[in-house]
Enzyme design. Structure first.
Site, PDB file in Angstrom:
ATOM      1  N   GLY A  11      38.050  53.710  34.519  1.00  0.00           N
ATOM      2  CA  GLY A  11      38.576  52.967  35.633  1.00  0.00           C
ATOM      3  C   GLY A  11      39.424  51.905  34.871  1.00  0.00           C
ATOM      4  N   ASP A  69      36.535  41.662  28.991  1.00  0.00           N
ATOM      5  CA  ASP A  69      35.219  41.683  29.231  1.00  0.00           C
ATOM      6  C   ASP A  69      34.958  41.009  30.849  1.00  0.00           C
ATOM      7  OD1 ASP A  69      32.540  42.319  28.559  1.00  0.00           O
ATOM      8  OD2 ASP A  69      31.986  40.261  28.815  1.00  0.00           O
ATOM      9  N   PHE A 148      35.345  51.344  40.894  1.00  0.00           N
ATOM     10  CA  PHE A 148      34.240  51.533  40.214  1.00  0.00           C
ATOM     11  C   PHE A 148      33.321  50.478  40.375  1.00  0.00           C
ATOM     12  CE2 PHE A 148      34.880  48.893  36.417  1.00  0.00           C
ATOM     13  CZ  PHE A 148      36.141  48.541  36.548  1.00  0.00           C
ATOM     14  N   LYS A 169      43.709  46.526  45.107  1.00  0.00           N
ATOM     15  CA  LYS A 169      42.870  46.122  44.597  1.00  0.00           C
ATOM     16  C   LYS A 169      43.652  45.268  43.275  1.00  0.00           C
ATOM     17  CE  LYS A 169      39.085  46.699  41.279  1.00  0.00           C
ATOM     18  NZ  LYS A 169      38.124  47.340  40.792  1.00  0.00           N
ATOM     19  N   ARG A 175      40.903  41.297  37.347  1.00  0.00           N
ATOM     20  CA  ARG A 175      41.706  41.864  36.245  1.00  0.00           C
ATOM     21  C   ARG A 175      43.098  41.723  36.323  1.00  0.00           C
ATOM     22  NH1 ARG A 175      39.048  46.118  36.397  1.00  0.00           N
ATOM     23  NH2 ARG A 175      37.459  45.188  35.125  1.00  0.00           N
TER      24      ARG A 175
HETATM   25  P1  IMP Z   1      32.533  45.234  30.631  1.00  0.00           P
HETATM   26  O1  IMP Z   1      33.835  44.611  31.101  1.00  0.00           O
HETATM   27  O2  IMP Z   1      33.295  46.504  30.193  1.00  0.00           O
HETATM   28  O3  IMP Z   1      31.679  44.747  29.874  1.00  0.00           O
HETATM   29  O4  IMP Z   1      31.876  45.707  32.116  1.00  0.00           O
HETATM   30  C1  IMP Z   1      31.522  44.950  33.048  1.00  0.00           C
HETATM   31  C2  IMP Z   1      30.776  45.599  34.082  1.00  0.00           C
HETATM   32  O5  IMP Z   1      30.921  44.804  35.194  1.00  0.00           O
HETATM   33  C3  IMP Z   1      31.505  46.964  34.510  1.00  0.00           C
HETATM   34  O6  IMP Z   1      30.382  48.133  34.067  1.00  0.00           O
HETATM   35  C4  IMP Z   1      31.132  47.139  35.896  1.00  0.00           C
HETATM   36  O7  IMP Z   1      29.628  47.619  36.165  1.00  0.00           O
HETATM   37  C5  IMP Z   1      31.390  45.601  36.332  1.00  0.00           C
HETATM   38  N1  IMP Z   1      33.014  45.515  36.663  1.00  0.00           N
HETATM   39  C6  IMP Z   1      33.857  44.925  35.766  1.00  0.00           C
HETATM   40  N2  IMP Z   1      35.010  44.981  36.556  1.00  0.00           N
HETATM   41  C7  IMP Z   1      34.604  45.568  37.648  1.00  0.00           C
HETATM   42  C8  IMP Z   1      35.663  45.963  38.955  1.00  0.00           C
HETATM   43  O8  IMP Z   1      36.699  45.961  39.112  1.00  0.00           O
HETATM   44  N3  IMP Z   1      34.902  46.563  39.901  1.00  0.00           N
HETATM   45  C9  IMP Z   1      33.668  46.852  39.998  1.00  0.00           C
HETATM   46  N4  IMP Z   1      32.731  46.332  38.905  1.00  0.00           N
HETATM   47  C10 IMP Z   1      33.173  45.809  37.931  1.00  0.00           C
END
Ligand code: IMP
Length: 192
Positions: A11, A69, A148, A169, A175
């Site tokens: 994603g 992150d 996601f 989005k 992001r």
């Molecule tokens: P990391 O940034 O890879 O540690 O992931 C953080 C977690 O936050 C992800 O696995 C998602 O569950 C959640 N997350 C981060 N960004 C999004 C987004 O844009 N939509 C939905 N869930 C998110």
């Protein structure tokens, strides 16, 4: 400028390519670059974890490396899941866990935000860190098929992020906002 993304999350890779490639960046995921490591996210903040992930790749390949992150911060849950967003429950059960923890919580008190910290390490080792956020509320059930993670329960206005197109989005997301801050910071330093 060639840039390795320190992630294998499909994603995120799709979203970063969509945001960065039109701006002239040549984006490669760490998998595409043949790097198969996953740094342990031991930081207490999103920005510490972004640095840990970027540095692990930079130590292998001294080129531009970008890591992010991100996660969901829910006010009524004292900020949970926060930096534990990716590990809050088994995949597929995370949204349901938040919904059940918020049972009985009024709409006014369901405020939440996605936060995203981006760390860019340059070939010379310089580190640039920026943050972005997306303010919203947690809905009462899952809605939408796009996106996601927690997208189906995160309301931005009257739509969940999973009910938006990728472009919609990206224009409002944590992001997307962090990338805008990154580009502004790069322009400031005359690198774009
Ligand atoms: P990391 O940034 O890879 O540690 O992931 C953080 C977690 O936050 C992800 O696995 C998602 O569950 C959640 N997350 C981060 N960004 C999004 C987004 O844009 N939509 C939905 N869930 C998110």
């Amino acid at each position: 400028m060639e840039l390795i993304l320190a992630t294998n999350n499909k994603g995120k890779v799709r979203e970063y390519k969509e945001i960065l490639e039109p701006l002239g960046f040549c984006v490669t995921s760490q998998g595409e670059a043949g790097i198969n490591i996953e740094a342990e996210e031991t930081g207490k903040t999103f920005s510490e974890n972004a640095y840990i992930k970027a540095k692990a790749i930079y130590d292998i390949k001294k080129t531009y490396v970008l890591a992010d992150d991100s996660g969901l911060v829910v006010d009524a849950l004292d900020g949970r899941p926060g930096v534990y967003s990716a590990r809050y429950a088994e995949p597929g059960k995370r949204c349901d866990k938040i919904l059940s923890e918020l049972e009985g919580v009024s709409f006014e008190k369901r405020t939440a935000r996605f936060l995203c910290s981006i760390c860019l390490i340059k070939p010379n080792g310089d580190v640039l860190s920026v943050e972005g956020r997306c303010e919203g509320r947690i809905g009462y059930d899952k809605k939408g098929e796009n996106g996601f993670g927690y997208d189906p329960i995160f309301l931005f206005g009257d739509k969940t992020l999973a009910e938006m197109t990728d472009d919609e989005k990206n224009s409002v997301s944590h992001r997307g906002n962090a990338v805008k801050a990154l580009i502004a910071a790069l322009k400031d330093k005359g690198e774009e």
